[in-house]
Design an enzyme around this catalytic site. Structure first.
Site, PDB file in Angstrom:
ATOM      1  N   ASN A   1       1.096  -0.046   6.049  1.00  0.00           N
ATOM      2  CA  ASN A   1       1.506  -0.743   4.945  1.00  0.00           C
ATOM      3  C   ASN A   1       2.150  -2.013   5.178  1.00  0.00           C
ATOM      4  O   ASN A   1       3.208  -1.948   6.108  1.00  0.00           O
ATOM      5  CB  ASN A   1       2.593   0.015   3.818  1.00  0.00           C
ATOM      6  CG  ASN A   1       2.755  -0.794   2.897  1.00  0.00           C
ATOM      7  OD1 ASN A   1       2.342  -1.757   2.438  1.00  0.00           O
ATOM      8  ND2 ASN A   1       4.114  -0.397   2.586  1.00  0.00           N
ATOM      9  N   GLY A   2       1.288  -3.265   5.032  1.00  0.00           N
ATOM     10  CA  GLY A   2       2.151  -4.279   5.689  1.00  0.00           C
ATOM     11  C   GLY A   2       1.066  -5.350   5.922  1.00  0.00           C
ATOM     12  O   GLY A   2      -0.002  -5.306   5.455  1.00  0.00           O
TER      13      GLY A   2
ATOM     14  N   HIS B   1       9.981 -34.125 -33.944  1.00  0.00           N
ATOM     15  CA  HIS B   1       8.676 -34.433 -34.585  1.00  0.00           C
ATOM     16  C   HIS B   1       8.148 -33.326 -35.515  1.00  0.00           C
ATOM     17  O   HIS B   1       7.105 -32.838 -35.581  1.00  0.00           O
ATOM     18  CB  HIS B   1       7.620 -34.778 -33.452  1.00  0.00           C
ATOM     19  CG  HIS B   1       8.041 -35.804 -32.725  1.00  0.00           C
ATOM     20  ND1 HIS B   1       7.923 -37.245 -33.204  1.00  0.00           N
ATOM     21  CD2 HIS B   1       8.389 -35.944 -31.634  1.00  0.00           C
ATOM     22  CE1 HIS B   1       8.245 -37.979 -32.367  1.00  0.00           C
ATOM     23  NE2 HIS B   1       8.669 -37.351 -31.349  1.00  0.00           N
TER      24      HIS B   1
ATOM     25  N   GLU C   1       5.957 -10.850 -26.095  1.00  0.00           N
ATOM     26  CA  GLU C   1       4.715  -9.831 -25.780  1.00  0.00           C
ATOM     27  C   GLU C   1       5.465  -8.418 -25.707  1.00  0.00           C
ATOM     28  O   GLU C   1       4.777  -7.379 -25.656  1.00  0.00           O
ATOM     29  CB  GLU C   1       3.778 -10.264 -24.611  1.00  0.00           C
ATOM     30  CG  GLU C   1       4.690 -10.362 -23.324  1.00  0.00           C
ATOM     31  CD  GLU C   1       3.673 -10.598 -22.296  1.00  0.00           C
ATOM     32  OE1 GLU C   1       2.612 -10.301 -22.413  1.00  0.00           O
ATOM     33  OE2 GLU C   1       4.146 -11.265 -21.308  1.00  0.00           O
TER      34      GLU C   1
ATOM     35  N   CYS D   1       0.820  -1.183  -0.129  1.00  0.00           N
ATOM     36  CA  CYS D   1      -0.006  -0.037   0.186  1.00  0.00           C
ATOM     37  C   CYS D   1       1.101   1.256  -0.048  1.00  0.00           C
ATOM     38  O   CYS D   1       2.217   1.148   0.085  1.00  0.00           O
ATOM     39  CB  CYS D   1      -0.852  -0.118   1.230  1.00  0.00           C
ATOM     40  SG  CYS D   1      -1.836  -1.354   1.493  1.00  0.00           S
TER      41      CYS D   1
ATOM     42  N   GLU E   1       6.504 -19.880 -20.934  1.00  0.00           N
ATOM     43  CA  GLU E   1       6.916 -18.554 -20.411  1.00  0.00           C
ATOM     44  C   GLU E   1       7.694 -17.540 -20.850  1.00  0.00           C
ATOM     45  O   GLU E   1       7.399 -16.490 -21.210  1.00  0.00           O
ATOM     46  CB  GLU E   1       6.711 -18.763 -19.016  1.00  0.00           C
ATOM     47  CG  GLU E   1       6.822 -17.435 -18.198  1.00  0.00           C
ATOM     48  CD  GLU E   1       5.687 -16.477 -18.424  1.00  0.00           C
ATOM     49  OE1 GLU E   1       4.688 -17.044 -18.782  1.00  0.00           O
ATOM     50  OE2 GLU E   1       5.958 -15.234 -17.889  1.00  0.00           O
TER      51      GLU E   1
ATOM     52  N   ARG F   1       1.361   1.603  -5.883  1.00  0.00           N
ATOM     53  CA  ARG F   1       1.512   0.606  -4.940  1.00  0.00           C
ATOM     54  C   ARG F   1       0.414  -0.143  -4.367  1.00  0.00           C
ATOM     55  O   ARG F   1       0.236  -0.945  -3.820  1.00  0.00           O
ATOM     56  CB  ARG F   1       2.250   1.355  -3.610  1.00  0.00           C
ATOM     57  CG  ARG F   1       3.500   1.991  -3.895  1.00  0.00           C
ATOM     58  CD  ARG F   1       4.093   2.627  -2.493  1.00  0.00           C
ATOM     59  NE  ARG F   1       4.366   1.827  -1.463  1.00  0.00           N
ATOM     60  CZ  ARG F   1       5.296   0.909  -1.379  1.00  0.00           C
ATOM     61  NH1 ARG F   1       6.253   1.077  -2.251  1.00  0.00           N
ATOM     62  NH2 ARG F   1       5.443   0.033  -0.235  1.00  0.00           N
TER      63      ARG F   1
ATOM     64  N   LYS G   1       7.133 -14.145 -22.859  1.00  0.00           N
ATOM     65  CA  LYS G   1       7.821 -12.699 -22.476  1.00  0.00           C
ATOM     66  C   LYS G   1       8.493 -11.975 -23.617  1.00  0.00           C
ATOM     67  O   LYS G   1       8.343 -10.957 -23.955  1.00  0.00           O
ATOM     68  CB  LYS G   1       8.898 -12.937 -21.252  1.00  0.00           C
ATOM     69  CG  LYS G   1       8.292 -13.346 -19.975  1.00  0.00           C
ATOM     70  CD  LYS G   1       7.553 -12.428 -19.124  1.00  0.00           C
ATOM     71  CE  LYS G   1       6.166 -12.354 -19.276  1.00  0.00           C
ATOM     72  NZ  LYS G   1       5.122 -13.159 -19.173  1.00  0.00           N
TER      73      LYS G   1
ATOM     74  N   LYS H   1      -3.180  -4.778 -19.237  1.00  0.00           N
ATOM     75  CA  LYS H   1      -2.996  -5.506 -18.048  1.00  0.00           C
ATOM     76  C   LYS H   1      -3.905  -6.733 -17.782  1.00  0.00           C
ATOM     77  O   LYS H   1      -3.548  -7.731 -17.368  1.00  0.00           O
ATOM     78  CB  LYS H   1      -2.621  -4.716 -17.002  1.00  0.00           C
ATOM     79  CG  LYS H   1      -1.774  -5.205 -15.830  1.00  0.00           C
ATOM     80  CD  LYS H   1      -0.707  -6.031 -15.932  1.00  0.00           C
ATOM     81  CE  LYS H   1      -0.289  -6.807 -14.836  1.00  0.00           C
ATOM     82  NZ  LYS H   1       0.996  -7.869 -15.268  1.00  0.00           N
TER      83      LYS H   1
ATOM     84  N   TRP I   1      -3.706  -1.568  -1.178  1.00  0.00           N
ATOM     85  CA  TRP I   1      -3.974  -2.728  -1.827  1.00  0.00           C
ATOM     86  C   TRP I   1      -4.067  -3.845  -1.058  1.00  0.00           C
ATOM     87  O   TRP I   1      -3.265  -4.198  -0.109  1.00  0.00           O
ATOM     88  CB  TRP I   1      -2.372  -3.046  -2.718  1.00  0.00           C
ATOM     89  CG  TRP I   1      -2.231  -4.161  -3.315  1.00  0.00           C
ATOM     90  CD1 TRP I   1      -1.850  -5.445  -2.891  1.00  0.00           C
ATOM     91  CD2 TRP I   1      -2.630  -4.569  -4.552  1.00  0.00           C
ATOM     92  NE1 TRP I   1      -1.832  -6.459  -3.862  1.00  0.00           N
ATOM     93  CE2 TRP I   1      -2.449  -5.800  -5.091  1.00  0.00           C
ATOM     94  CE3 TRP I   1      -3.326  -3.502  -5.632  1.00  0.00           C
ATOM     95  CZ2 TRP I   1      -2.654  -6.315  -6.278  1.00  0.00           C
ATOM     96  CZ3 TRP I   1      -3.676  -4.199  -7.008  1.00  0.00           C
ATOM     97  CH2 TRP I   1      -3.386  -5.559  -7.164  1.00  0.00           C
TER      98      TRP I   1
END
Ligand code: AGP
Length: 617
Positions: free
Chosen positions: A102-103, A513, A497, A2, A490, A27, A494, A612, A76
């Site tokens: 925050n935490g 193959h 994109e 946060c 993956e 944040r 990356k 996103k 958050w």
């Protein structure tokens, strides 16, 4: 993660606080609030709203926002869905104290029960409200000053925090403290004013003289007096005043040029946050409330069906391997976009695992709506607390890696992998399908994975040098076997994109193959070939590529002396348990994609054509 802001001094606090929150919205941005204190011993003015800082401004606008001291917060969510009640600041029962945090307070439930037995009541679902009530209880029961009450109360807290507290009976005084979460204090001229924030970005336009509070330190900010800093053990601290030069844009990115690079480097801390309160190393236990709350449904499950998209689908492929290996429960992995239209066979007792960073991906949401109707139990592995997928899930585990701003997912992926590992261990333990030795060995290894990841990240410059040789490529093949096959997918995603280079991930043994026809000196091959069961087979696959003049970039286990004899470039990662290799082997691929894209002058944080969160079909 946060954002918190505090101000006390000679100016009106509200404009400074709101502007500061806007600077910290990266944040967290699911709810926000502000508390203002007048110059007299009058009531606190507290305004809160679900949504973004602009929603808070709309809520506060019709009200009295005067005052030269105040605290503010953009959230958050970790405990309690995003809404006006759970938003910070939280106010104590008497109405005297207000606090932003925050935490994560790990032992908040125990503390809340203790406070309830003392007559305290709670309005919100948050761990933060427990903290402000605890401070009030200590202050009242032991007749202490606010700083003393904060210091004593924090000695009873387990977890991470950066807090600012104020007491309406002491106008102008802000008390700040931190442990594991960041906090910066800006010093106004002649100590006439103080600025407190999660990072320097809300402060730097007012002063460049800053004190970065250290863990388990507490500061008292009172205009006209020197900044007073002590340890939580009450030892005086001589504050180290720094002159901050960074510009605003760099500050919001934590000094990194892009959010993506910041989030790649945040991963070790994010994994510690994801495991906090869940990986109990000293007790040699994994504790997931979702598993204890739904033990029978999960432990007796006849099948797990993973539904997800993109990077989360790659994490699902690894989840399948983990659950089947340690729980012996059959799993299948489905693209949510296919599953939702496939008229799938869903049996009673099926567990459908929805993995989603945003928690708002339309295809994944539709897939679990369909599964829920068919009677499946929905288990959500989500980053955004209170998101649609989280709310639709019957149970689940948040990954707690903080907001992921870069469109290309990085820290969410490794956070998902760690949560999937914890889930497999927790269920396997309950089923008795994992032996004690393996269980405890993996717990120990999980505990050291963040520092092993830091070792991989320390090779960033070397990986950039390698990436510079790949900037001109137009195609690439990523190959891996077993648990590294999803990592190959993956890594290819990356690169695709953010650099717009066509890259394909493939199971290494499948090359013969057909795809091997693509191999020549113009086809770069990224090969993840760490020491694991199929290592010798991977060597053979690599030799097949070399025989056709393929150029190999190999991700290998530290100390490997074989592969460097024929690979063009080699990046080493520390050895670890096979099931945890992807958490480390993906890091060089994230950095490779990042540096190729930057080398090609592309917009890394907002690549073309992408969003996103894909909230449409
Ligand atoms: C990953 O880098 C992409 N941004 C994308 O594939 C993403 O993983 C996918 O859209 C799923 O998003 P979610 O995890 O928020 O559901």
């Amino acid at each position: 993660m946060c954002g918190i802001v505090g101000y006390t001094g000679v100016r009106e606090a509200y404009p400074i606080l709101i502007k500061g929150l806007h600077r910290l919205e990266y944040r967290g941005y699911d709810s926000a609030g502000v508390a203002l204190m007048g110059e007299q011993d009058d009531a606190l003015k507290v305004y809160k709203a679900a949504g973004r800082v602009s929603d808070l401004e709309a809520a506060a606008a019709p009200n009295d926002c005067s005052g030269t001291a105040g605290i503010a917060h953009t959230r958050w969510a970790t405990h309690g869905v995003p809404n006006g009640i759970n938003a910070h600041p939280h106010v104590s029962q008497s109405g005297n104290l207000s606090l932003v945090h925050n935490g994560i307070i790990e032992n908040y439930a125990t503390l809340r029960d203790q406070l309830k037995s003392k007559g305290f009541t709670f309005k919100s679902e948050t761990d933060t409200e427990v903290l402000v009530q605890l401070i009030e209880y200590v202050e009242q029961s032991r007749h202490l000053s606010l700083p003393e009450a904060v210091r004593i109360a924090l000695s009873r807290v387990i977890g991470a925090y950066a807090i600012i507290v104020m007491d309406r009976r002491h106008p102008g005084v802000l008390v700040a403290a931190r442990k594991s979460s960041p906090m910066v204090i800006g010093l106004g001229e002649g100590n006439c004013e103080f600025f407190i924030a999660s990072d320097a970005s809300p402060i730097v336009e007012y002063t460049r003289r800053m004190v970065y509070l250290n863990d388990e330190e507490m500061a008292v900010c009172k205009p006209g007096e020197e900044l007073n800093v002590v340890t939580l053990g009450n030892d005086a601290v001589n504050p180290d005043v720094k002159h901050v030069e960074l510009d605003l844009d760099m500050l919001e990115k934590g000094g990194y040029p892009h959010f993506m690079l910041k989030e790649i480097f945040e991963q070790p801390q994010c994994l510690r946050d994801a495991m906090r309160g869940r990986l109990l190393t000293h007790h040699k236990r994994v504790v997931l409330s979702a598993v204890s709350d739904h033990r029978e449904q999960l432990v007796e499950a006849r099948r797990f069906i993973f539904v997800s998209c993109g990077t989360s689908w790659h994490a699902s492929l690894i989840g399948k391997q983990l659950i089947e290996r340690f729980c012996r429960i059959p799993c299948q992995v489905e693209y949510a976009s296919e599953f939702r239209y496939a008229n799938p066979v869903i049996l009673p007792g099926d567990v459908v695992v929805a993995i989603s960073q945003s928690g708002e991906t339309a295809d994944t949401l539709a897939a679990i709506q369909l599964a829920k109707k068919a009677g499946a139990i929905i288990f959500g592995i989500v980053n955004s607390v209170g998101s649609s997928i989280a709310r639709l899930s019957d149970t689940g585990t948040y990954i707690h890696v903080g907001p992921e701003i870069g469109v290309a997912s990085t820290k969410a992926f490794t956070g998902q992998l760690v949560i999937l590992t914890l889930l497999a261990l927790a269920i396997g333990y309950e089923r008795g399908s994992i032996d004690k030795g393996t269980y405890e060995k993996l717990i120990q290894e999980l505990d050291v994975i963040p520092e092993k990841m830091e070792k991989v990240l320390s090779q960033n410059e070397r990986i950039k040098e390698v990436a510079d040789r790949y900037c001109g490529i137009r195609n690439a093949l990523y190959l891996g076997r077993g648990i590294n096959y999803p990592v190959a997918l993956e890594g290819a995603l990356k690169l695709k994109e953010i650099s717009y280079i066509h890259a394909e991930g493939y199971p290494a043994a499948e090359m013969k193959h057909g795809p091997i026809a693509l191999i020549d000196e113009n086809m770069p091959v990224v090969f993840i070939a760490t020491h694991q069961n199929e290592y010798e087979k991977a060597i053979s696959n690599m030799q097949e590529v070399v025989a056709r003049k393929g150029r190999i970039l190999a991700i290998v286990t530290e100390g490997d002396t074989v592969i460097r004899q024929f690979a063009d470039n080699v990046i080493e990662i520390p050895d670890t348990e096979e099931c945890l290799v992807p958490v480390l082997s993906v890091i060089p691929l994230q950095l490779l994609a990042y540096h190729v894209a930057v080398g090609n002058g592309l917009n890394v944080d907002q690549p073309r054509n992408l969003a996103k969160s894909v909230t449409v079909e």
